[in-house]
Design an enzyme around this catalytic site. Structure first.
Site, PDB file in Angstrom:
ATOM      1  N   ASN A   7       1.001  -1.190  -0.136  1.00  0.00           N
ATOM      2  CA  ASN A   7      -0.057  -0.024   0.020  1.00  0.00           C
ATOM      3  C   ASN A   7       0.790   1.175  -0.088  1.00  0.00           C
ATOM      4  O   ASN A   7       1.500   1.526   0.835  1.00  0.00           O
ATOM      5  CB  ASN A   7      -0.922  -0.026   1.399  1.00  0.00           C
ATOM      6  CG  ASN A   7      -1.807   1.097   1.435  1.00  0.00           C
ATOM      7  OD1 ASN A   7      -1.822   2.184   0.515  1.00  0.00           O
ATOM      8  ND2 ASN A   7      -2.719   1.105   2.326  1.00  0.00           N
ATOM      9  N   ARG A  91      -2.675  -2.154  -3.406  1.00  0.00           N
ATOM     10  CA  ARG A  91      -3.800  -1.495  -3.094  1.00  0.00           C
ATOM     11  C   ARG A  91      -3.720  -0.185  -3.870  1.00  0.00           C
ATOM     12  O   ARG A  91      -2.717   0.506  -4.079  1.00  0.00           O
ATOM     13  CB  ARG A  91      -3.864  -0.866  -1.580  1.00  0.00           C
ATOM     14  CG  ARG A  91      -4.929   0.042  -1.391  1.00  0.00           C
ATOM     15  CD  ARG A  91      -4.748   1.185  -0.442  1.00  0.00           C
ATOM     16  NE  ARG A  91      -5.998   1.751  -0.285  1.00  0.00           N
ATOM     17  CZ  ARG A  91      -6.053   2.932   0.488  1.00  0.00           C
ATOM     18  NH1 ARG A  91      -5.043   3.461   0.967  1.00  0.00           N
ATOM     19  NH2 ARG A  91      -7.168   3.637   0.478  1.00  0.00           N
ATOM     20  N   HIS A 180     -13.124   3.250  -0.043  1.00  0.00           N
ATOM     21  CA  HIS A 180     -13.060   2.104   1.026  1.00  0.00           C
ATOM     22  C   HIS A 180     -13.854   0.800   0.553  1.00  0.00           C
ATOM     23  O   HIS A 180     -14.316  -0.053   1.591  1.00  0.00           O
ATOM     24  CB  HIS A 180     -14.109   2.654   2.273  1.00  0.00           C
ATOM     25  CG  HIS A 180     -13.175   3.613   3.102  1.00  0.00           C
ATOM     26  ND1 HIS A 180     -14.108   4.913   3.636  1.00  0.00           N
ATOM     27  CD2 HIS A 180     -11.982   3.992   3.453  1.00  0.00           C
ATOM     28  CE1 HIS A 180     -13.271   5.330   4.232  1.00  0.00           C
ATOM     29  NE2 HIS A 180     -12.048   5.189   4.175  1.00  0.00           N
ATOM     30  N   ARG A 241     -12.375  16.480   7.330  1.00  0.00           N
ATOM     31  CA  ARG A 241     -12.897  16.766   6.005  1.00  0.00           C
ATOM     32  C   ARG A 241     -14.426  17.088   6.589  1.00  0.00           C
ATOM     33  O   ARG A 241     -14.863  16.489   7.301  1.00  0.00           O
ATOM     34  CB  ARG A 241     -13.195  15.399   5.132  1.00  0.00           C
ATOM     35  CG  ARG A 241     -11.519  15.381   4.415  1.00  0.00           C
ATOM     36  CD  ARG A 241     -11.685  13.688   3.649  1.00  0.00           C
ATOM     37  NE  ARG A 241     -10.637  13.165   4.116  1.00  0.00           N
ATOM     38  CZ  ARG A 241     -10.565  11.794   3.724  1.00  0.00           C
ATOM     39  NH1 ARG A 241     -11.464  11.273   3.090  1.00  0.00           N
ATOM     40  NH2 ARG A 241      -9.407  11.101   4.191  1.00  0.00           N
ATOM     41  N   GLU A 383      -8.295  -4.843   5.037  1.00  0.00           N
ATOM     42  CA  GLU A 383      -8.284  -4.775   3.883  1.00  0.00           C
ATOM     43  C   GLU A 383      -7.016  -5.179   3.135  1.00  0.00           C
ATOM     44  O   GLU A 383      -6.990  -5.906   2.137  1.00  0.00           O
ATOM     45  CB  GLU A 383      -7.948  -3.016   3.572  1.00  0.00           C
ATOM     46  CG  GLU A 383      -9.278  -2.252   3.635  1.00  0.00           C
ATOM     47  CD  GLU A 383      -9.278  -0.854   4.063  1.00  0.00           C
ATOM     48  OE1 GLU A 383      -8.709  -0.404   5.150  1.00  0.00           O
ATOM     49  OE2 GLU A 383      -9.333   0.051   3.186  1.00  0.00           O
TER      50      GLU A 383
END
Ligand code: ADP
Length: 396
Positions: A7, A91, A180, A241, A383
């Protein structure tokens, strides 16, 4: 068969080596500050002390060289030779409309990834650097790209299209993609197992509540809506955010003299729980400030919970019902008080939490009471394991 999961961020690289015969993690680690002063790679294998490599890493290839040397090191290594790595799973953040599932990487895939990079300028170029560096170091090993967006490619057009002039979609591919996806796919499958049902028979809502946060409506195993959009800025309130706001705020601020980059920075890095509370982007700090009576911290959390509740309501309507709600990621897995606050707003679904089960941590658990009409679960996301499973199934 061992699968290496990579990743790559712009200045970091996370990795895990998994033995897929039993899905065991053989080693994992993180390289940070790649390309800048103070590069460091931390490597760990179960049952062994962590090892730190503090040495210059001008590029991702240097970090990969160090991690590969660590994997085969006679002292702290876990494999004898790099030949024991059968495949690499990368990823990859944005697959655009080109990728509806994970793919084996070839020259054509790389070309398409370059085209899609325009949609994720902060992430995809770093992912591509990682792919290329790995290909140089392991030229004969098959590589797979696993996309954050792919799981959401099953959304119907009415969910993914923005009501903007249609030519903006045709010209620039402006639409909802969602992110996601690897996490939502993983936890929804685990949830079906935990409920003892087939995923094809279930209506699930997956709540990935970490620093970044998104919800996903999973109907019969397929994503039919999700809260992030063209970019990961959309939807819920997040650590820093803003999520969904009236888009007219942007020209309003521009007319007040804010530059576009400044507005972008405010919305991505200075908003959300941090912006409202003025305390922190970390929910632990904000929860503790709210408990001490800080009203803005309390407001930040109230907005957070309210938006999760109302978005769940939206997805119940989108699927005409719901069988199970899943909490995952940093806050979703760890904050029993946030789960309680969210479920308090979902009484219309006949939800009753079991307080003992809700206080457990670290394992996949049903946290609703036996007579709750909707099943509520905590499922730790993984993940890396999902990427390794997809990689294995493609290279087999
Ligand atoms: P990401 O991968 O998006 O960076 P994570 O899924 O690791 O994020 O989630 C990190 C967030 O989880 C932290 O910012 C923190 O706010 C929250 N978190 C972790 N543990 C707890 C806890 N015990 N209580 C409340 N929030 C927590």
């Amino acid at each position: 068969m061992n699968v290496l999961v990579i990743n790559c961020g712009s200045s970091s690289l996370k990795y895990q080596l998994l033995d897929m015969s039993n899905e065991e993690v053989l080693a994992k680690g993180l390289a940070e500050r790649i390309g800048i002063d103070g590069s460091v790679l931390t490597h760990e294998a179960p049952g062994q002390d962590k090892v730190k490599f503090e040495q210059p890493m001008p590029s991702h290839k240097d970090a990969l060289n160090i991690l590969m040397a660590a994997l085969v090191d006679p002292n702290h290594g876990v494999i004898k030779s790099l030949d024991e790595i059968s495949a690499v799973g990368h990823r990859t953040v944005h697959g655009g409309e080109a990728f509806t599932d994970s793919v084996i990487i070839d020259a054509d895939v790389i070309n398409q990834l370059e085209v899609v990079s325009e949609l994720a300028p902060l992430h995809n170029p770093a992912n591509l650097i990682g792919i290329r560096a790995c290909q140089e170091l392991l030229p004969t090993v098959p590589m797979v790209a696993v996309f954050d967006t792919a799981f959401h490619q099953t959304m119907p057009a009415k969910a993914y299209m923005y009501p903007l002039p249609y030519e903006l979609y045709e010209k620039y591919k402006i639409r909802k993609y969602g992110f996601h996806g690897t996490s939502h796919k993983f936890v929804s499958r685990e949830a079906a197992d935990l409920m003892g049902k087939k995923i094809e028979d279930l209506k699930l809502i997956s709540c990935h509540l970490g620093n970044g946060a998104s919800l996903c409506a999973v109907l019969n195993g397929k994503s039919v809506d999700t809260s992030m959009g063209l970019t990961p800025l959309a939807g819920l309130e997040m650590g820093t955010r803003c999520g969904d706001i009236d888009p007219a705020i942007i020209p309003f601020l521009a007319n007040k003299g804010y530059a576009i980059d400044e507005i972008d920075n405010i919305m991505n890095k200075k908003s959300g729980v941090l912006g409202v509370s003025g305390v922190s982007s970390d929910f632990r700090d904000v929860e503790s400030a709210a408990n001490k009576g800080n009203q803005r911290a309390k407001l930040a959390l109230d907005i957070y919970h309210y938006r999760v509740i109302t978005t769940i309501g939206e997805y119940v309507a989108a699927m005409n019902g719901v069988d199970g709600i899943i909490f995952t990621a940093g806050l979703g897995e760890n904050s029993s008080t946030s789960r309680q606050a969210i479920c308090n707003g979902l009484k219309f679904l006949g939800i009753k939490l079991d307080p003992v089960a809700n206080s457990k941590r670290g394992e996949a658990t049903i946290i609703s009471d036996k007579d709750s009409k909707t099943t509520v679960m905590v499922i730790p996301t993984n993940e890396e394991l999902m990427i390794a499973r997809d990689t294995l199934s493609l290279v087999k």
